[in-house]
Design a protein around this motif. Structure first.
Motif, PDB file in Angstrom:
ATOM      1  N   LEU A 167      79.852  88.592  70.513  1.00  0.00           N
ATOM      2  CA  LEU A 167      79.788  89.740  69.799  1.00  0.00           C
ATOM      3  C   LEU A 167      81.173  90.058  69.395  1.00  0.00           C
ATOM      4  CD1 LEU A 167      77.757  91.861  68.747  1.00  0.00           C
ATOM      5  CD2 LEU A 167      78.385  93.137  70.966  1.00  0.00           C
ATOM      6  N   GLN A 168      82.286  89.628  70.405  1.00  0.00           N
ATOM      7  CA  GLN A 168      83.706  90.148  70.355  1.00  0.00           C
ATOM      8  C   GLN A 168      84.437  89.125  69.071  1.00  0.00           C
ATOM      9  OE1 GLN A 168      85.307  89.434  74.111  1.00  0.00           O
ATOM     10  NE2 GLN A 168      84.408  91.280  74.895  1.00  0.00           N
ATOM     11  N   ALA A 169      83.873  87.885  68.972  1.00  0.00           N
ATOM     12  CA  ALA A 169      84.487  86.987  68.106  1.00  0.00           C
ATOM     13  C   ALA A 169      83.906  87.196  66.605  1.00  0.00           C
ATOM     14  CB  ALA A 169      83.724  85.583  68.314  1.00  0.00           C
ATOM     15  N   VAL A 170      82.671  87.970  66.519  1.00  0.00           N
ATOM     16  CA  VAL A 170      82.205  88.290  65.028  1.00  0.00           C
ATOM     17  C   VAL A 170      82.860  89.607  64.742  1.00  0.00           C
ATOM     18  CG1 VAL A 170      80.241  89.257  63.842  1.00  0.00           C
ATOM     19  CG2 VAL A 170      80.051  87.254  65.239  1.00  0.00           C
ATOM     20  N   ALA A 171      83.090  90.415  65.735  1.00  0.00           N
ATOM     21  CA  ALA A 171      83.700  91.837  65.458  1.00  0.00           C
ATOM     22  C   ALA A 171      85.142  91.420  65.209  1.00  0.00           C
ATOM     23  CB  ALA A 171      83.668  92.536  66.816  1.00  0.00           C
ATOM     24  N   HIS A 172      85.890  90.444  65.849  1.00  0.00           N
ATOM     25  CA  HIS A 172      87.355  90.052  65.512  1.00  0.00           C
ATOM     26  C   HIS A 172      87.346  89.705  63.922  1.00  0.00           C
ATOM     27  CE1 HIS A 172      91.351  88.867  65.945  1.00  0.00           C
ATOM     28  NE2 HIS A 172      91.011  87.635  65.594  1.00  0.00           N
ATOM     29  N   SER A 173      86.416  88.929  63.721  1.00  0.00           N
ATOM     30  CA  SER A 173      86.340  88.156  62.262  1.00  0.00           C
ATOM     31  C   SER A 173      86.096  89.415  61.283  1.00  0.00           C
ATOM     32  CB  SER A 173      85.205  87.244  62.159  1.00  0.00           C
ATOM     33  OG  SER A 173      85.564  86.231  62.869  1.00  0.00           O
ATOM     34  N   GLN A 174      85.292  90.185  61.539  1.00  0.00           N
ATOM     35  CA  GLN A 174      85.176  91.401  60.781  1.00  0.00           C
ATOM     36  C   GLN A 174      86.323  92.223  60.528  1.00  0.00           C
ATOM     37  OE1 GLN A 174      81.681  92.747  62.468  1.00  0.00           O
ATOM     38  NE2 GLN A 174      80.235  91.739  61.029  1.00  0.00           N
ATOM     39  N   GLN A 175      87.182  92.442  61.553  1.00  0.00           N
ATOM     40  CA  GLN A 175      88.431  93.219  61.609  1.00  0.00           C
ATOM     41  C   GLN A 175      89.523  92.615  60.593  1.00  0.00           C
ATOM     42  OE1 GLN A 175      89.429  93.767  65.625  1.00  0.00           O
ATOM     43  NE2 GLN A 175      87.762  95.326  65.978  1.00  0.00           N
ATOM     44  N   GLN A 176      89.118  91.285  60.563  1.00  0.00           N
ATOM     45  CA  GLN A 176      90.268  90.588  59.738  1.00  0.00           C
ATOM     46  C   GLN A 176      89.733  90.232  58.276  1.00  0.00           C
ATOM     47  OE1 GLN A 176      93.166  89.218  61.056  1.00  0.00           O
ATOM     48  NE2 GLN A 176      92.647  90.499  62.992  1.00  0.00           N
ATOM     49  N   GLN A 177      88.862  91.143  57.721  1.00  0.00           N
ATOM     50  CA  GLN A 177      88.297  91.378  56.580  1.00  0.00           C
ATOM     51  C   GLN A 177      87.419  90.015  56.108  1.00  0.00           C
ATOM     52  OE1 GLN A 177      88.716  94.306  55.118  1.00  0.00           O
ATOM     53  NE2 GLN A 177      89.945  94.911  56.773  1.00  0.00           N
ATOM     54  N   GLN A 178      86.697  89.416  57.288  1.00  0.00           N
ATOM     55  CA  GLN A 178      85.838  88.412  57.071  1.00  0.00           C
ATOM     56  C   GLN A 178      84.370  89.020  57.010  1.00  0.00           C
ATOM     57  OE1 GLN A 178      86.693  85.329  56.112  1.00  0.00           O
ATOM     58  NE2 GLN A 178      88.177  84.453  57.646  1.00  0.00           N
ATOM     59  N   HIS A 179      83.646  88.480  56.019  1.00  0.00           N
ATOM     60  CA  HIS A 179      82.322  88.934  55.875  1.00  0.00           C
ATOM     61  C   HIS A 179      81.569  87.764  56.391  1.00  0.00           C
ATOM     62  CE1 HIS A 179      82.901  92.208  53.206  1.00  0.00           C
ATOM     63  NE2 HIS A 179      83.792  91.490  52.648  1.00  0.00           N
ATOM     64  N   VAL A 180      80.886  87.911  57.619  1.00  0.00           N
ATOM     65  CA  VAL A 180      80.168  87.029  58.523  1.00  0.00           C
ATOM     66  C   VAL A 180      78.640  86.947  58.429  1.00  0.00           C
ATOM     67  CG1 VAL A 180      80.223  86.362  60.806  1.00  0.00           C
ATOM     68  CG2 VAL A 180      82.203  87.580  60.030  1.00  0.00           C
ATOM     69  N   MET A 181      78.325  85.548  58.276  1.00  0.00           N
ATOM     70  CA  MET A 181      76.761  85.486  58.530  1.00  0.00           C
ATOM     71  C   MET A 181      76.617  84.705  59.807  1.00  0.00           C
ATOM     72  SD  MET A 181      74.242  82.759  56.368  1.00  0.00           S
ATOM     73  CE  MET A 181      73.745  84.250  54.794  1.00  0.00           C
ATOM     74  N   MET A 182      75.721  85.105  60.585  1.00  0.00           N
ATOM     75  CA  MET A 182      75.524  84.324  61.837  1.00  0.00           C
ATOM     76  C   MET A 182      74.149  83.755  61.825  1.00  0.00           C
ATOM     77  SD  MET A 182      76.201  83.631  65.182  1.00  0.00           S
ATOM     78  CE  MET A 182      75.451  82.917  66.505  1.00  0.00           C
ATOM     79  N   ILE A 183      73.957  82.476  62.311  1.00  0.00           N
ATOM     80  CA  ILE A 183      72.466  81.771  62.523  1.00  0.00           C
ATOM     81  C   ILE A 183      72.278  81.342  64.150  1.00  0.00           C
ATOM     82  CG2 ILE A 183      71.433  79.639  61.327  1.00  0.00           C
ATOM     83  CD1 ILE A 183      73.297  79.818  58.911  1.00  0.00           C
ATOM     84  N   GLY A 184      71.164  81.897  64.355  1.00  0.00           N
ATOM     85  CA  GLY A 184      71.014  81.402  65.795  1.00  0.00           C
ATOM     86  C   GLY A 184      69.432  81.756  65.864  1.00  0.00           C
ATOM     87  N   ASP A 185      68.933  81.477  67.262  1.00  0.00           N
ATOM     88  CA  ASP A 185      67.608  81.514  67.527  1.00  0.00           C
ATOM     89  C   ASP A 185      67.259  81.956  69.119  1.00  0.00           C
ATOM     90  OD1 ASP A 185      68.662  79.327  69.007  1.00  0.00           O
ATOM     91  OD2 ASP A 185      66.513  78.478  69.422  1.00  0.00           O
TER      92      ASP A 185
END
Length: 892
Positions: free
Chosen positions: A769-787
């Motif tokens: 969760l922290q990794a995705v939030a950090h990427s979004q703070q860096q103006q990245q648009h993130v797609m997550m794929i999991g199961d």
């Protein structure tokens, strides 16, 4: 125009002369046709929903007897067949997508979710968005209702409510008391509605086509007669014949346009409203049918007036051409929309109505029968009515039984070639099953004892005995259908924008048409003023604009569903083209979920089979690839009690009264520090634990080695997903990363094989969760794929999320899209569809706006005759619709 006092304030129907029912409403006297309409109006105002009368365009009729009929709909059979139970995570997702205030106090969400239910209805007799708005607001005011959302175009309504506070009958009665008909069998009701609509529209189109051909024949003669001095008697005769042919076309084929025009005009004649309120409400009522209805009405009325006068222009040919071209485009439009809906919806009617239930001929108790006949009944399945003597001395048979009578735990016999009627577990038999309906994969899957099968799958080779674990609305097939329905109740932002623009465009059309007529009549040529006005009125209709976005989304959703990619959130299509970073989970995503045991290090004197049986008991019933690795070692006589799952760590439980913990090396080190030296890298460890210590990390100084011991180490292996390498190659333009809870060494090994440099192992859900939030703070648009279950929080955090393979229910509920197949090559396909959809939408907007911008000057300047304007408007709509259907040509 009729006196508004002669119309019922609520339903707008004429009031009989002997009826004298009135009441003060908002400071003015309102008249009603019956006490039912008066009661509904007072309830609407008392509930704070009076704005309904500002935005409605239809007039409901209250059916009190039908409302009372729904009081009997609280039977358990009705709940089981038509409603589905919601899990706590469904409420969390709802809070994310909608207004959290609608959910009430979040502190008691876990308690409320225990009785949360959901139902999808087809609401007949709704006319417009205002009708659905009234239904939604009325339901939302009922105690226990947390969500009510409808789609006015499809007349679909979804309700989620707390059933120990409010009953289903209360919800249905509320809808019925408003004058609408809630139909529970949504699929059949919708199909009947669309079939009836298609039949009616086809009739109108046929009448318009025949009328146009006849009238145009006489019009050609009239046009030719203008150059060759046709005698007045013959001219008037042809005009009267044209009138008699045009009249049924106008009133029957043109009824949809006339009805919309009447509903829009009727709003102006309501004395209880101020002019400002009327004006504001008209922006909601105005639609693309209004200028069309106004054009054909004016053309017809002026033609009749000139015919009776014996002088002036006759526009009967324009009227029939208007109606024919528009009816043709609307018919094709409905056909295209219906095709998209049929393609995107799973066919629930494939399930058999009658199944073969395994019964004891003596006691007719299926549960007792199956337990005794597991190894023998499969041989008797091919004869659906045969009975045999089993070794137990009892006689067994398979009897035809209605699917509606089957209960959980019943065991069914499924011969080769038959469709499986519900989710279940194979009790006996070995066969292959076609699950392409759910996964899109044509490759048959081998199934044997203890394997799970799904409703809608086809048993291909040998007979099977299956114990039912889910039926009707609770099957995987039904839940997949619900994903599609959930997407249909959402409207993308771009579509909302075009809807608002269309309303203002209609208002602009009416204003510009009036100004055009005045300018031509006063300053240019009063004889052509009416003709030019008709051309402007028709040419500028925003039909193509209103179709540009929804047809593209419908086509995209249909295409994705065709390849078994299911949308939970239509708004994801808007976000996918903006994605810059793609994050993968490893286990079950980049690797297969078919993990298997490679090596067992047994640190006790017990047999390996006993150790494996203990591990299998602890992992039993857990949805994770690691748990599946122990499935072959399940011993029916060994069970785990007090099982507790620790996300990203392991599982604890009691087996035969002894507490155990099974988990990763990192979990063992954290919980049992004294055992750290005995652990092995990249292994799963089984420990016998001290009950008082199993749920907290151990302290080296206070640890007693007699209480905790390492029993075994299991080395498991999983294979890289066969589609992972090719999919990643196609996605190299994005920033790619792996976040996995597996060991760093194992993650590094997979990353190296896939040529990925950005990876992290031993990631807890919080770390992800922290990794995705950090990427979004860096103006990245993130797609997550999991199961997995541990992927649910990060799936909810990501801009776009996809649950793949046999994803957990929690992961599915938090994702925007669901991909039942583990084929990762569908991920690049999703990007292509989303980008193509965006391009098509932009093209459609340019085409529709460009047409209007081009047609308006030509029509205003008098260069565009009315019939050409009607043809141009129809062609522009067809071009937009055809362009949207190009999305369906994309191949994976």
């Amino acid at each position: 125009m009729p006196d508004t006092s002669s119309l019922c304030f609520h339903c707008l129907t004429p009031i009989d002369a002997h009826v004298k029912i009135s009441a003060p409403i908002r400071g003015q006297t309102a008249h009603f046709c019956c006490h039912g309409c008066l009661g509904v109006t007072q309830w609407v105002h008392d509930s704070g929903l009076a704005n309904y009368y500002n935005v409605r365009t239809g007039a409901p009729k209250v059916d009190s007897e039908r409302a009372a009929h729904y009081a009997s709909y609280d039977l358990p059979e009705i709940y089981e067949k038509y409603t589905s139970k919601l899990e706590p995570n469904d409420l969390n997702k709802l809070a994310k997508l909608d207004n959290p205030s609608d959910l009430g106090d979040s502190n008691d969400s876990s308690d409320r979710s225990q009785s949360m239910r959901q139902i999808d209805l087809f609401v007949a007799d709704t006319h417009c968005a205002a009708c659905m708005w009234l239904i939604e607001k009325s339901l939302q005011r009922i105690a226990g209702v947390v969500y009510a959302a409808g789609n006015a175009s499809t007349q679909a309504l979804r309700i989620q409510w707390h059933d120990n506070t409010t009953s289903l009958s209360t919800l249905l009665q509320t809808i019925a008391k408003l004058g609408y008909r809630p139909l529970l069998d949504k699929q059949n009701a919708a199909q009947q509605f669309y079939m009836a609509t298609r039949k009616t529209q086809l009739k109108r189109l046929a009448v318009a086509g025949l009328g146009m051909m006849q009238v145009m024949m006489y019009s050609v003669a009239l046009y030719a007669g203008a150059f060759y001095d046709m005698s007045d008697p013959i001219k008037h005769f042809l005009q009267w014949v044209s009138f008699f042919i045009t009249t049924p076309v106008f009133f029957y084929a043109g009824y949809p346009f006339l009805h919309s025009l009447y509903q829009a005009i009727a709003g102006f004649y309501q004395p209880q409203k101020t002019f400002k309120q009327i004006l504001r409400s008209q922006y909601y009522r105005l639609n693309m049918n209004v200028p069309v209805g106004l054009a054909i009405t004016l053309a017809y009325c002026f033609s009749v007036y000139h015919l009776l006068l014996g002088a002036g222009e006759i526009y009967f040919d324009s009227v029939v051409m208007f109606i024919f071209f528009l009816s043709a485009s609307r018919y094709l439009e409905v056909m295209g929309k219906n095709k998209a809906q049929r393609d995107s919806a799973l066919n629930e009617q494939i399930l058999p109505e009658v199944v073969q239930k395994v019964v004891d001929k003596t006691t007719q108790t299926a549960t007792q029968t199956a337990n005794q006949a597991t190894n023998q009944i499969a041989q008797a399945i091919d004869d659906k009515t045969s009975s045999r003597k089993m070794t137990s001395g009892k006689s067994f048979e398979t009897r035809p039984t209605p699917l509606a009578s089957i209960a959980l735990g019943d065991r069914l016999s499924v011969p080769a070639g038959d469709i499986i009627a519900g989710d279940g577990v194979v009790i006996s038999g070995q066969s292959t099953v076609d699950e392409s309906l759910l996964t899109g994969e044509a490759r048959p899957i081998k199934k044997g004892p203890n394997d799970t099968v799904f409703a809608g799958s086809i048993n291909q080779e040998q007979p099977l005995i299956i114990e039912m674990t889910a039926l009707t609305n609770h099957t995987t097939l039904a839940k997949t259908q619900q994903l599609i329905q959930s997407a249909h109740t959402q409207k993308p932002k771009l579509q909302e924008i075009t809807d608002r623009i269309s309303a203002y465009v209609v208002a602009f059309i009416l204003l510009s048409t009036s100004m055009t007529y005045f300018v031509w009549w006063a300053f240019i040529d009063d004889r052509r003023a009416f003709e030019v006005m008709l051309a402007v009125l028709v040419a500028t209709c925003p039909c193509a604009l209103s179709l540009s976005v929804p047809t593209a989304y419908a086509s995209a959703s249909s295409l994705l569903a065709k390849y078994r990619i299911f949308m939970r959130n239509n708004m994801a299509l808007d976000a996918i083209p903006k994605i810059t970073q793609l994050i993968f989970d490893k286990t079950g995503t980049l690797t297969t979920d078919d993990m298997h045991l490679v090596k067992l290090y047994n640190k006790t004197e017990h047999a390996d089979t006993d150790i494996l049986a203990i591990a299998a008991a602890l992992e039993s019933g857990i949805h994770h690839p690691i748990a599946k690795a122990f499935k072959p070692f399940i011993n029916p006589s060994i069970h785990s009690e007090d099982t507790t799952i620790f996300t990203s760590e392991g599982v604890s439980g009691r087996v035969n009264g002894t507490p155990y913990f099974i988990g990763s090396q990192q979990a063992i080190i954290q919980r049992f520090p004294a055992l750290a030296e005995q652990t092995q890298p990249n292994a799963i460890h089984l420990c016998q634990t001290n009950q008082s210590r199993e749920e907290q990390p151990h302290d080296e100084q206070s640890h007693d080695k007699r209480l905790d011991s390492l029993i075994a180490c299991f080395h498991l292996s999983d294979e890289i997903n066969s589609a992972a390498a090719s999919a990643i190659t196609k996605l190299r333009h994005l920033s790619l990363q792996i976040l996995s809870g597996d060991s760093t060494a194992r993650v590094a090994e997979i990353a190296q094989k896939l040529n990925l440099t950005d990876y992290r192992g031993e990631q807890t859900p919080e770390h992800k969760l922290q990794a995705v939030a950090h990427s979004q703070q860096q103006q990245q648009h993130v797609m997550m794929i999991g199961d997995g279950i541990n992927d649910a929080p990060v799936l909810a955090q990501a801009d776009v999320s996809i649950a793949v393979g046999n994803a957990s229910a929690l992961s599915r509920s938090q994702s925007d899209m669901v991909l039942p197949s583990p084929d990762l090559n569908k991920i690049p396909f999703i990007f292509r569809v989303a980008k193509k959809t965006r391009r098509i939408i932009i093209q459609n907007l340019i085409l529709s706006i460009g047409y209007n911008v081009t047609a308006i000057p030509l029509a205003i300047l008098g260069f565009l005759p009315p019939w050409a304007a009607a043809l141009g408007m129809s062609l522009s709509s067809l071009v937009v619709l055809s362009n949207a259907l190009r999305i369906s040509w994309i191949k994976p």
